[in-house]
Design a protein around this motif. Structure first.
Motif, PDB file in Angstrom:
ATOM      1  N   LEU A  75       0.841  -1.203   0.000  1.00  0.00           N
ATOM      2  CA  LEU A  75       0.000   0.000   0.000  1.00  0.00           C
ATOM      3  C   LEU A  75       0.873   1.248   0.000  1.00  0.00           C
ATOM      4  CD1 LEU A  75      -2.506  -1.223   2.747  1.00  0.00           C
ATOM      5  CD2 LEU A  75      -2.857  -1.279   0.270  1.00  0.00           C
ATOM      6  N   ARG A  76       0.609   2.172  -0.891  1.00  0.00           N
ATOM      7  CA  ARG A  76       1.361   3.434  -0.982  1.00  0.00           C
ATOM      8  C   ARG A  76       0.466   4.589  -0.510  1.00  0.00           C
ATOM      9  NH1 ARG A  76       6.062   2.140  -4.306  1.00  0.00           N
ATOM     10  NH2 ARG A  76       5.831  -0.093  -4.692  1.00  0.00           N
ATOM     11  N   GLY A  77       1.071   5.468   0.265  1.00  0.00           N
ATOM     12  CA  GLY A  77       0.325   6.627   0.746  1.00  0.00           C
ATOM     13  C   GLY A  77      -0.918   6.240   1.531  1.00  0.00           C
ATOM     14  N   PHE A  78      -0.758   5.307   2.455  1.00  0.00           N
ATOM     15  CA  PHE A  78      -1.903   4.739   3.170  1.00  0.00           C
ATOM     16  C   PHE A  78      -1.802   5.049   4.655  1.00  0.00           C
ATOM     17  CE2 PHE A  78      -3.612   1.285   5.752  1.00  0.00           C
ATOM     18  CZ  PHE A  78      -4.912   1.188   5.276  1.00  0.00           C
ATOM     19  N   GLY A  79      -2.868   5.617   5.205  1.00  0.00           N
ATOM     20  CA  GLY A  79      -2.981   5.804   6.645  1.00  0.00           C
ATOM     21  C   GLY A  79      -1.842   6.575   7.267  1.00  0.00           C
ATOM     22  N   GLY A  80      -1.300   7.536   6.552  1.00  0.00           N
ATOM     23  CA  GLY A  80      -0.181   8.316   7.072  1.00  0.00           C
ATOM     24  C   GLY A  80       1.174   7.702   6.790  1.00  0.00           C
TER      25      GLY A  80
ATOM     26  N   GLY B  85      14.310  -2.223  -2.268  1.00  0.00           N
ATOM     27  CA  GLY B  85      15.627  -1.980  -2.833  1.00  0.00           C
ATOM     28  C   GLY B  85      15.723  -0.724  -3.665  1.00  0.00           C
ATOM     29  N   LYS B  86      14.648  -0.384  -4.370  1.00  0.00           N
ATOM     30  CA  LYS B  86      14.660   0.799  -5.229  1.00  0.00           C
ATOM     31  C   LYS B  86      13.682   1.863  -4.742  1.00  0.00           C
ATOM     32  CE  LYS B  86      15.988  -1.938  -9.264  1.00  0.00           C
ATOM     33  NZ  LYS B  86      15.615  -2.370 -10.637  1.00  0.00           N
ATOM     34  N   HIS B  87      13.243   1.719  -3.495  1.00  0.00           N
ATOM     35  CA  HIS B  87      12.288   2.685  -2.944  1.00  0.00           C
ATOM     36  C   HIS B  87      13.031   3.924  -2.461  1.00  0.00           C
ATOM     37  CE1 HIS B  87       8.395   3.814  -1.316  1.00  0.00           C
ATOM     38  NE2 HIS B  87       8.977   4.155  -0.181  1.00  0.00           N
ATOM     39  N   ARG B  88      12.553   5.072  -2.853  1.00  0.00           N
ATOM     40  CA  ARG B  88      13.248   6.327  -2.547  1.00  0.00           C
ATOM     41  C   ARG B  88      12.857   6.841  -1.160  1.00  0.00           C
ATOM     42  NH1 ARG B  88      15.216   8.489  -7.496  1.00  0.00           N
ATOM     43  NH2 ARG B  88      14.487   7.290  -9.271  1.00  0.00           N
ATOM     44  N   THR B  89      13.371   6.194  -0.128  1.00  0.00           N
ATOM     45  CA  THR B  89      13.165   6.657   1.238  1.00  0.00           C
ATOM     46  C   THR B  89      14.409   6.341   2.046  1.00  0.00           C
ATOM     47  OG1 THR B  89      11.654   6.569   3.139  1.00  0.00           O
ATOM     48  CG2 THR B  89      12.129   4.491   2.041  1.00  0.00           C
TER      49      THR B  89
END
Length: 516
Positions: free
Chosen positions: A85-90, A122-126
């Motif tokens: 889930l992206r952008g979910f519940g804060g 692995g490629k998530h920008r965080t």
């Protein structure tokens, strides 16, 4: 200086200046068991979405939205399933992994969970990802971290441009393991499992390197560099030393190449003084063209990995030294490049090995067993080991029989075979025992030498029998044919696509469970 030597010197200098392999791996951290209120997080839930734990905490925080999202997606927590889930519940991103049946997870299952999380982000920008684990299994943090470390392996050394999908930031960020063990779990991981993860990465690096970047002498130098600061001693036999010892097996394979063979021994003395060591002997053909019995072009490029057995055994001893295992061990790497040339060995040649035993060459492409003859003889003479396990990408026949799901196990010793099978099951590097019959010896009879280096079927069993003829019958010995298992055509949670370093985890587990 001739043009050849000038070009070679230039290449060596260029290789030394080549940038180090940037794997874009997240740094591992350890923290208290707590569900963050935002950011990027991963949690796990058993099948049926039972009440309690991080899943319920987030569901309550979001007013029941998480269960509704799971229902809408058909997610029920089955093994290997996931809800992303992206952008979910804060949360910037919330990854929910299914673990299947409720109950404690085995170390192997925990490693898979860690690997799945590391690969997913692995490629998530965080800059930070939190993996929250609700279970109370002993050592859970270490196994989650170990799986993450080996699962996120990358080899980008020769890419001129970075992966377009990878994070733009130079630093890949952190993966924080949140368990009930808290931050204190980091010490256990660094002492016992990080050395193994680093050894797996080193073996994968060696097996992935192309033949123009890794040859016998260079293999030795890579190991020498990796061994710095560890309680290890190295012995290297060059061509002069091999000739003095009449090591005709390894010399016959290497004589067709301009890059001379080497025999490398890496010794670790972590056990009682004078106690016989465990010996691990590996086939190290840095490139296998087949020699005069040349291979077809199709997939010959994969023969850069024909030294994976040597990479595996050396890396295993590096891991034992790194985690200060209470054992004595020696790794032997039989290193040669098998090339066709005017100086190469021919089918029909008779080779005298250091043991005095001779063989007739049926195929120069059966070179792995040839180099192992002298390596096995030497380690028995010098180290008087309590047991010997050799590891080799030996035959295509074992791939036909087992594919890449198992490596073939051959042994004359039932107790040793049972220990290795158990270690394979525990580590996730599975073995399948195949027959080793005395009748195979009749198929290797030669009219002019003690035996031939091949002939007849089953090919994997014939190869194993030949190797075993250079091992004292009273000595516990096993042969692992890892052809097929050494390379992954598709990723799994702890082994990305490419070189697997099969055998490092297996042999480390074998030592942990049966010899410490």
């Amino acid at each position: 200086m001739s043009r050849f030597w000038f070009a070679l010197a230039f290449f060596v200098c260029l290789a030394a200046l080549w940038p180090s392999d940037a794997r874009a791996q997240r740094t591992l951290a350890f923290d208290a068991h707590q569900v963050p209120e935002g950011g990027a997080i991963a949690i796990a839930v058993a099948e049926g979405l039972p009440a309690g734990g991080s899943f319920d905490a987030i569901d309550a925080r979001t007013g029941g939205a998480l269960r509704r999202a799971a229902e809408a997606d058909g997610f029920r927590g089955k093994a290997d399933s996931r809800l992303d889930l992206r952008g979910f519940g804060g949360y910037e991103r919330l990854l929910v992994l299914g673990t299947g049946a409720a109950g404690p997870q085995s170390p192997r299952q925990l490693e898979d969970i860690g690997g799945r999380v590391a690969q997913a982000f692995g490629k998530h920008r965080t800059p930070r990802v939190d993996l929250v684990w609700d279970g109370d299994e002993a050592g859970a943090a270490s196994h989650l971290a170990f799986g993450a470390a080996i699962g996120q392996y990358r080899f980008d050394k020769y890419r001129s441009k970075p992966d377009e999908d990878a994070p733009a930031d130079a630093a890949p960020g952190t993966l924080a393991i949140r368990t009930r063990e808290g931050a204190a779990a980091g010490s256990a991981y660094r002492a016992q499992w990080q050395p193994v993860a680093e050894a797996v990465a080193f073996a994968r690096d060696l097996s992935t390197e192309p033949g123009n970047a890794l040859w016998p002498e260079e293999f030795v130098e890579r190991v020498r560099t990796a061994a710095r600061g560890l309680p290890l001693t190295l012995e290297v036999l060059d061509v002069t030393a091999m000739r003095r010892l009449d090591m005709g097996g390894i010399l016959a394979v290497g004589q067709g190449s301009v890059r001379p063979p080497r025999l490398l021994l890496v010794r670790y003395a972590g056990g009682a003084a004078g106690e016989a060591p465990l010996a691990f002997v590996g086939k190290g053909i840095t490139f296998d063209s087949g020699g005069i019995s040349i291979k077809p072009n199709t997939n010959m490029w994969q023969m850069k990995g024909d030294m994976t057995g040597a990479a595996t055994v050396v890396s295993t001893v590096l891991a034992l030294a790194g985690r200060q295992a209470p054992v004595n061990a020696v790794a032997v790497a039989a290193l040669a490049e098998n090339m066709p040339s005017g100086s190469a060995s021919r089918p029909g040649d008779v080779v005298r090995t250091a043991s005095g035993k001779t063989f007739e060459i049926m195929s120069t492409d059966a070179e792995g067993r040839m180099v192992l003859t002298d390596a096995l003889w030497y380690v028995q003479r010098q180290d008087r080991p309590k047991l010997v396990v050799d590891v080799a990408t030996l035959t295509g026949a074992v791939v036909t029989a087992l594919g890449g799901d198992y490596a073939g196990l051959f042994s004359r010793d039932d107790a040793l075979a049972a220990q290795l099978l158990a270690a394979g099951e525990a580590s996730g590097e599975a073995l399948w025992r195949l027959p080793l019959r005395d009748e195979y010896g009749k198929r290797l009879e030669s009219p002019i030498a003690d035996l031939r280096n091949g002939g007849g079927s089953p090919g994997a069993g014939i190869g194993a029998y030949f190797i075993g003829e250079w091992v004292d019958r009273a000595l516990p010995w096993a042969h692992l044919d890892i052809a097929g298992a050494d390379w992954n055509d598709s990723a799994d949670p702890t082994v990305p696509e490419g070189a697997s370093a099969f055998g490092v985890r297996l042999l480390d587990r074998f030592v942990r469970d049966h010899h410490e």
